[in-house]
Enzyme design. Structure first.
Site, PDB file in Angstrom:
ATOM      1  N   PRO A  88      -1.683  -9.062  16.954  1.00  0.00           N
ATOM      2  CG  PRO A  88       0.135 -10.608  17.623  1.00  0.00           C
ATOM      3  CD  PRO A  88      -0.207 -10.080  16.150  1.00  0.00           C
ATOM      4  CD1 TRP A 102     -10.438   8.793   2.203  1.00  0.00           C
ATOM      5  CD2 TRP A 102      -8.624   7.319   3.422  1.00  0.00           C
ATOM      6  NE1 TRP A 102      -9.370   8.377   0.793  1.00  0.00           N
ATOM      7  CE2 TRP A 102      -8.575   7.870   2.005  1.00  0.00           C
ATOM      8  CE3 TRP A 102      -8.206   6.749   4.297  1.00  0.00           C
ATOM      9  CZ2 TRP A 102      -7.530   7.117   1.676  1.00  0.00           C
ATOM     10  CZ3 TRP A 102      -7.653   5.450   4.089  1.00  0.00           C
ATOM     11  CH2 TRP A 102      -7.060   5.669   2.827  1.00  0.00           C
ATOM     12  N   GLY A 115      -5.139 -13.648  17.479  1.00  0.00           N
ATOM     13  CA  GLY A 115      -5.187 -12.604  17.354  1.00  0.00           C
ATOM     14  C   GLY A 115      -5.296 -12.227  15.611  1.00  0.00           C
ATOM     15  CG  ASP A 354      19.783  -9.185   0.116  1.00  0.00           C
ATOM     16  OD1 ASP A 354      20.880  -9.311  -0.028  1.00  0.00           O
ATOM     17  OD2 ASP A 354      19.095  -8.254   1.262  1.00  0.00           O
ATOM     18  CD  GLU A 395      24.035 -10.347   0.133  1.00  0.00           C
ATOM     19  OE1 GLU A 395      24.835  -9.390  -0.719  1.00  0.00           O
ATOM     20  OE2 GLU A 395      23.448  -9.953   0.725  1.00  0.00           O
TER      21      GLU A 395
END
Length: 1162
Positions: A88, A102, A115, A354, A395
């Site tokens: 956005p 490239w 967005g 985690d 965890e």
């Protein structure tokens, strides 16, 4: 984006919401009754979000399928490539890569009101896709300020790091159909009684390399199956650019780490696990994201927001990472799709989430983050709706209620949480508490202290303990002997004895009481002897310690095989008796005196008896039981098959008697052995008696008798130590040769003794033929103290000398660089060193600068063995000092069996900057040196003002001017006037010998009063076995013997400690004043003070405790870790205040290493 939570909170509609099974939750835990309104509010938001997704996003199924159309995809019908990204904050977006050389703006995207950017790349004229499988690609974004920046697609399924680069790039992943892995085996059903093997693919090999998915599939899965585990938890799968992050700094959430292989090879690994009916859980990191910009999510659209909170809430400062804005619509789409992706595409069977504690709280206080809780509810709704056989583990350390309760009760929906307090318990006991003082009740309470009806995963040690700088349980137990005494042919020392017993007992009691599932980290099942140290700059990018040495537990000559066998036996026993799901657990005995725990668990009348007593075995020991009948031994940690002593008869049958015991209706008697068997010379005598028997100690007439230990009984109180020593000599006649030999009176030996006395008194090398005060041997003031002489027949050839004619023929300065470059016909010294400013390092100091250290193993009976004294001669020849590891002139960075910690020194940093400074160091430090004696000691410093390079000299006498062993200690302290005179005398002398361009840095005395405060109530190594001895008792004993290193500070007398500290402050001021007043001719001069309190504070900030920086034996000097920290402080000050004193970086260092290797070593 509007923060939906704030809108919802404002409505207060949650008051009337119905949480379907809230009554059941409150019945389970009545203490939650006052919080029902909060539970309803959270549930209301959760349901509101679901309804919005249903009405606005066509439901959760479609919403979480976003990974199939977001990102970069190929249209299989047209071979067009479609790209869809959310950014956005971006002004424009393009794609570029190998496919278009490239070019920057060849393929522009279009943006919608949300967005979301879309782009299409048409197929090539031949109909093939424009981007080929395996080609590098990146998104190109124009930020709000017009800057063009490369980004990796957040939805990338494969990213790679180019050779010689630290930044990853996206890879177009579109393998041919025949290379796409087809799953062969069905996933296991959702199981209970998890026996989890936590593993990291990259370290799962003994080779010094990053291991692969294929290696894990072929070699590690069979090991896991054989050991009896039923679940694998894979760490570090989600791509992370920093390997040493252990996988917790995720950069690419949809990409399986390419360092181990391809996504197809990961699928094959998981399928192989399913073949063996193993559940496979992914370590899922949704708690935070790496701060990397070029190859991560941070600043993806050029703003600090996008996926994250654009406020302090968006930063996890402890981990230096970013925190997600969980309830933003596109963030939900991204993360929930990520969950589905791993479960659907790779067939993972669940997740270990985690960092849940970090998600749930705004801070370390109690400010709960409702957004994250609602996100976790949404995540579990997705998992349980679409993948109902999946398992989730949190965890989470705070114990937040309802985290592991069903969504219908208003919970977060997790199946388990990790029992994170348990590893901390064992660390504390092994590190801080003598075995004799272990609190059995506290062990049992910690292992059972969890929320009723919320399941826990028990584990004795965490994967973080395996990292370098920490210690696994095996490391805590075996210490250095894990490297020297694990052969079955090696001496079975008390350390090994204790380690084998407790390693087995700690793991089993945790397994039994700690939870409803069990977890082991890879390698801990057999007591892996090496830490984990991932490749990094600090270890020269080495993989030596980033691996697991599985071959150790397969070697029949090593004891690791027994620990491995015990691990399998535990799993096999649980598989047979199924105690993890049992709810009828009963701890019938927690006897603090006997150190015995008795546990009943399960429906099969399984009983566990643990005797943690160091020395007491119990015959006919009665234990209570819940059922009558006969009992037999099914597992015995003392069995010889587990390297025990076989003290239990496994064939014996125990018949329960109708005798109530420990609140159990029945009981029977058993034999329970102690943990350690110790036998040895004079085991019933105290050190006081042994010292007097050897005539090392004596009591002078008219002086008090000094005792470190109390007499054993009142009947012995009248017997003197001298008489006790005499009795011991009669009982042990083998002592007589030790007592009667006077080695220095033997002809021939007396001359050697005189030479040694001269070395220790004059502080110059014993072997120094040319008299330049540089030697060729390591000890006796040789190369441990001063750079090694490369030619002991010429005093003109020595470390620190200027080169002569480019050293084209002879290495005059002993830095290992000499000879001619045949391609230029110039001396190597001229080519590699002439552009730099060579400078050496020297220190004038006392025992602190010399790094005084007596190995605690010499005094701690629990660590006693013959190997402890292996290097004794070397240590004594160096005067019990370790200058080669010191913070000023240390050059060795190796692990000694008697000393631990990294070497970080000023000399090592000088050498790192310029290899031409090799060997240019002098440690002119002497045990007991003070300002008056330094006047003569300083004259042993070697420097020629005309023919040598400059030198940085530290004047560091930090204690002995106030420290002494005299009873009237203040009378023997240096006065301010004496200090001024002594310092000025040394500075004046240095001005006559130092070459121009040298530098001198003086420092003040340390504040040693902190030592008593830190250590006085801790146990000294002398008291770790048998009668406990505190440092306060040890200090008093030394004072009585008049051998205390510092009566003024190491004392129970508060007033004396304060007076000593004030004198140290006054003397430091004197040194500073002289430094500021003196005007040298040949060197710069300044004063720098390292605060002991600051050093302790820095260590605490790194997670340590201040006492860990003090030498354990003398309780006075700083140890190896302290030396490194002081060196860090000094170096930081020099870099900030005196950068011109430091050698510049030599651009030729790499050439020096290539041509001259180790430059002759040390």
């Amino acid at each position: 984006m509007i923060n939906l939570q704030r809108v919802l909170e404002a409505t207060k509609d949650h008051v009337n919401v119905v949480v379907p099974e809230l009554d059941r939750l409150v019945k389970l835990d009545p203490y939650l009754a006052p919080y029902q309104d909060e539970i309803r509010r959270r549930y209301y938001i959760f349901q509101k979000l679901l309804k919005q997704l249903e009405s606005e996003e066509q439901g959760i199924d479609v919403f979480t399928s976003a990974y199939k159309h977001f990102g970069i995809h190929i249209n299989s019908q047209t071979n067009e490539i479609n790209i869809k990204e959310w950014a956005p904050g971006a002004k424009a977006m393009y794609i570029r890569g190998d496919f278009n050389n490239w070019q920057e703006k060849q393929y522009p995207f279009t943006r919608d009101q949300w967005g979301i950017w879309r782009g299409t790349i048409p197929h090539l004229p031949d109909g093939s896709p424009a981007i080929k499988h395996g080609q590098a690609i990146k998104l190109l974004l124009e930020t709000s300020d017009g800057e063009l920046v490369d980004r990796i697609c957040p939805w990338s399924r494969y990213v790679q790091r180019p050779e010689k680069s630290n930044v990853y790039h996206g890879v177009f992943y579109n393998p041919p159909e025949d290379q796409i892995y087809k799953f062969k085996y069905s996933q296991p059903k959702k199981r209970d009684r998890l026996k989890i093997y936590e593993a990291h693919v990259g370290i799962s090999s003994s080779k010094e390399e990053v291991s692969t998915y294929e290696n894990f599939r072929i070699n590690i899965i069979p090991h896991i199956v054989k050991q009896g585990y039923n679940t694998i938890q894979l760490m570090a799968i989600m791509e992370h650019s920093y390997y040493a992050s252990f996988g917790y700094q995720v950069t690419n959430f949809f990409a399986a780490s390419s360092r181990y292989g391809t996504p197809e090879e990961l699928k094959a690994l998981i399928d192989e696990a399913h073949k063996h009916d193993l559940t496979v859980i992914l370590d899922l990191v949704h708690s935070h994201s790496s701060k990397n910009v070029l190859d991560g999510l941070n600043m993806f659209d050029g703003t600090a927001g996008c996926f994250f909170h654009d406020s302090p809430r968006g930063y996890q400062t402890l981990w230096d990472s970013r925190c997600f804005n969980y309830l933003t619509r596109e963030v939900m789409r991204f993360l929930l799709s990520n969950i589905r992706y791993w479960l659907e595409e790779f067939k993972f069977d669940g997740f270990r989430f985690d960092g849940v504690s970090s998600m749930l709280y705004h801070s370390h206080g109690l400010a709960t983050d409702t957004d994250s809780f609602n996100y976790l509810q949404l995540a579990h709704h997705v998992i349980q709706t679409l993948f109902p056989e999946s398992i989730t583990i949190a965890e989470e350390v705070s114990g937040m209620p309802t985290l592991c309760r069903p969504l219908a009760e208003g919970g977060a929906g997790f199946d388990y949480r990790l029992a994170m307090a348990i590893p901390d318990l064992w660390i504390k006991f092994l590190r801080d508490i003598r075995d004799e003082d272990w609190q059995i009740g506290h062990i049992a309470w910690t292992l059972t202290n969890r929320r009723w009806s919320e399941k826990n995963v028990a584990y004795a040690e965490s994967h973080d303990q395996a990292l370098v700088g920490d210690k696994t349980i095996a490391h805590w137990l075996f210490n250095e002997q894990i490297y020297s005494h694990m052969s079955v042919f090696a001496e079975r020392t008390p350390v090994v004895e204790r380690g084998l017993a407790l390693h087995k007992m700690i793991r089993l009691v945790t397994y039994i009481l700690g939870g409803e599932a069990w977890l082991n980290f890879e390698g801990n099942e057999f007591g892996h002897p090496e830490w984990l140290d991932f490749p990094r700059e600090g270890n020269n990018e080495s993989y030596k310690y980033a691996r697991r040495l599985f071959y150790l537990c397969e070697d029949d000559t090593l004891r690791y095989k027994y620990l491995k066998a015990w691990d399998k036996a535990m799993n096999d026993l649980e598989e047979e008796y199924k105690w993890l799901t049992a709810t009828n657990t009963f701890v019938s005995r927690k006897n603090e005196g006997d150190k015995v725990i008795v546990i009943e668990r399960g429906d099969r009348n399984l009983m566990f008896i643990f005797n943690f007593h160091v020395s007491n075995s119990y015959t006919d020991y009665r234990i209570g039981c819940g059922q009558s009948g006969k009992y037999k031994v099914v597992l015995d940690s003392d069995a010889k098959s587990f390297d025990g002593h076989g003290r239990i008869n496994d064939e014996q049958i125990f018949v329960a008697e109708n005798i109530m015991w420990d609140d159990r209706p029945f009981s029977f008697q058993i034999y329970t052995p102690c943990t350690i068997i110790i036998d040895g010379f004079a085991k019933n005598e105290t050190s006081d008696v042994i010292c007097h028997s050897l005539k090392i100690c004596r009591t002078d007439p008219g002086q008090p008798e000094c005792r470190l230990y109390q007499v054993k009984s009142s009947s012995l109180s009248s017997i003197s130590l001298g008489q006790s020593g005499s009795n011991l000599r009669q009982n042990h006649p083998s002592l007589l040769p030790l007592l009667t030999s006077k080695i220095c009176t033997i002809p021939g030996i007396d001359e050697i003794c005189k030479i040694l006395e001269q070395v220790f008194n004059n502080h110059i090398p014993l072997v120094d033929i040319d008299g330049d005060r540089f030697g060729t041997e390591a000890t006796f003031r040789g190369s441990s103290w001063r750079g090694k002489d490369c030619n002991d027949l010429s005093s003109k050839i020595r470390p620190g000398a200027r080169s002569m004619k480019g050293d084209f023929l002879i290495d005059h300065n002993c830095n290992g660089i000499f000879g001619m470059d045949s391609s230029t016909n110039r001396p190597w010294e001229d080519e590699l060193c002439n552009d730099t400013q060579r400078i050496g390092v020297a220190i004038l100091g006392d025992s602190v600068s010399a790094h005084f250290h007596i190995p605690e193993q010499w005094l701690d009976a629990s660590q006693a063995s013959s190997s402890v004294f292996e290097h004794m001669l070397f240590i004594i020849e160096n005067e019990l000092d370790w200058p080669q590891l010191s913070g000023s002139t240390g050059y060795l960075n190796i692990s000694w069996p008697n000393i631990a910690g990294e070497t970080r020194s000023t000399y090592a940093r000088f050498f790192e900057r310029d290899h031409c400074n090799h060997r240019d160091y002098q440690n002119i430090a002497v045990n007991g040196a003070r300002s008056s004696s330094m006047i003569n000691i300083s004259k042993t410093l070697t420097r020629d003002p005309e023919n040598d390079v400059p030198l940085l000299v530290f004047y560091a006498l930090v204690g002995n001017d106030v420290c002494n062993g005299y009873p009237n200690t203040i009378d023997h302290m240096t006065t301010v006037k004496e200090m001024r005179t002594n310092v000025l005398t040394v500075l004046t002398y240095l001005d006559t010998i130092l070459p121009k361009g040298s530098h001198v840095l003086t420092t003040g005395l340390a504040n040693g009063s902190l030592l008593y405060e830190l250590l006085h109530n801790r146990i000294h190594p002398l008291g770790r076995v048998g009668t406990p001895v505190t440092y306060a008792q040890f200090y008093t004993y030394l004072s009585c013997l008049q051998v205390s290193p510092c009566n003024g500070w190491l004392t129970t007398n508060d007033t004396l400690r304060a007076l000593t500290s004030q004198r140290a402050i006054d003397l430091s001021a004197a040194i500073r004043n002289v430094t500021l007043e003196y005007s040298p001719k040949n060197f710069d001069l300044d004063y720098f003070y390292v605060s002991v309190a600051d050093v302790f504070a820095e260590w605490a900030a790194q997670g340590g405790e201040p006492w860990q920086l003090v030498e354990s034996v003398d309780g006075f000097h700083i140890n190896q870790y302290g030396h490194a920290l002081v060196s860090d402080f000094t170096w930081t000050w020099l870099e900030k205040n005196k950068p011109h004193w430091l050698p510049p970086w030599n651009p030729h260092n790499a050439d020096i290493e290539r041509i001259f290797k180790d430059q002759g070593g040390y």
